[in-house]
Motif scaffolding. Structure first.
Motif: not given
Length: 393
Positions: A105-113
């Motif tokens: 539940g920390v994040a619903k959507i995550v960016l990985i760059p």
């Protein structure tokens, strides 16, 4: 769907090459904006950022660690940032961490760059970094060993044990460069090579010719990931993580019992396929990330496509090339793409997503449903195999 609840919903990438005028932040802005736009969301929808650690680039690593990406790009709802370094396995671990963010539940959507600019690093610093990173300080480094030298010894032993010829080994590079020649983001776009080109290039470390070794390059890529359930609501082309396997094989190349990494590859592949409920014959593409051509051959043997010693002939006959019955490494792997540090695996996963989304352009494998993607960390210390699909079986 096995044990995973992760889906890729957007990707972004810049061309790999030598571009000293292109700053690291130029690349980060471009890839993050493109990945978010590709996902059909906004910056405010991103709640977590997990970044692949740039190798030998301490300044940008520090800036990323202190939240500069969400600050610069207006990701006002980001709850947590993290930077991950596991060598070539960094992107895989970013995906694992993202899955934990989503599950907890920390994040619903995550960016990985990921970003790498090696062309502006002083040459001596690059030499020093790659002379020590991943080298055993007792058994390898004191004798001046390099990755090219160590992997050349493994390749020589492989050729001796299997009877693989220099022509068969070189044909692996020919196949990889055929794929790379179709990829606008490759530094070898429209630059296919012949068998003669490879074999006539200078000998770097017997039996490896120059065109069988890596070319360091600048590049960057990003992925947006979310839960499998939410992905269906956001996009029509989600790419699901269906199964994953991992095996550790040893940090020191010359001391490994699993010398050619076949056992590790086989075990990790079987675990990934079992979780996905699929078989190797169900895979439409094998997206291998391996730094040297002989690894491509041992990989084919490990996952059961060919028997030991037969993969060289299999590749030379064109089966892994564009139009072949067993597409392998459709961006050309590091030998065909250019080596962007730990970011080669990022490019590998982005290509996996593009193929399954039907966005691979000239490289597109028709009716691609399932892909087996590999990664390995550091000196090849471990084997990480993941099954992705455009549907949940």
């Amino acid at each position: 769907m096995g044990k995973s609840n992760l889906a890729i919903i957007g990707v972004g990438e810049v061309p790999t090459g030598i571009y000293p005028e292109r700053t690291r932040w130029d690349i980060l802005y471009d890839i993050c904006i493109e990945a978010v736009r590709d996902a059909g969301i906004t910056m405010k929808d991103i709640e977590g950022v997990i970044t692949v650690a740039p190798q030998a680039q301490p300044r940008i690593t520090s800036e990323i660690s202190f939240r500069k990406i969400p600050e610069e790009l207006g990701m006002t709802n980001v709850n947590d940032v993290c930077i991950c370094n596991a060598g070539g396995a960094s992107t895989t671990n970013c995906l694992r961490l993202a899955e934990q963010y989503i599950e907890s539940g920390v994040a619903k959507i995550v960016l990985i760059p990921h970003v790498t600019v090696q062309s502006t690093i002083p040459v001596q610093d690059v030499i020093n970094f790659f002379a020590t990173a991943g080298q055993d300080t007792q058994w390898e480094y004191p004798y001046g060993s390099s990755f090219n030298g160590i992997l050349a010894m493994v390749a020589q032993r492989y050729m001796y044990e299997t009877g693989t010829t220099a022509e068969e080994m070189a044909s692996t590079v020919v196949a990889l460069r055929k794929w790379a020649a179709l990829d606008p983001n490759s530094m070898f776009y429209k630059k296919a090579v012949t068998l003669e080109d490879v074999l006539s290039s200078k000998m770097v470390s017997t039996p490896l010719h120059a065109k069988e070794c890596n070319v360091l390059a600048d590049g960057g890529g990003a992925m947006v990931v979310t839960s499998a359930d939410l992905a269906k609501e956001i996009t029509d082309t989600p790419v699901y993580k269906l199964g994953h396997g991992a095996k550790y094989v040893g940090a020191c190349n010359i001391l490994r019992k699993d010398f050619f990494m076949r056992e590790g590859w086989r075990a990790a592949t079987n675990d990934a396929l079992d979780q996905a409920g699929l078989a190797i014959d169900d895979m439409d593409i094998l997206e291998f990330y391996m730094a040297y051509p002989f690894n491509q051959l041992t990989g084919l043997e490990a996952v059961g496509v060919t028997k030991p010693g037969e993969s060289g002939k299999f590749v030379m006959e064109g089966h892994t090339s564009p139009g072949g019955k067993c597409p392998v490494s459709t961006i050309g792997d590091a030998a065909g793409r250019g080596h962007t540090g730990s970011g080669v695996s990022m490019a590998n996963y982005i290509e996996t997503a593009r193929q399954l989304m039907g966005k691979a352009g000239e490289r597109q494998v028709p009716d691609c449903r399932f892909v087996l993607a590999s990664a390995a960390g550091g000196s090849g210390m471990n084997t990480l195999m993941t099954v992705f699909g455009r549907e949940i079986p």
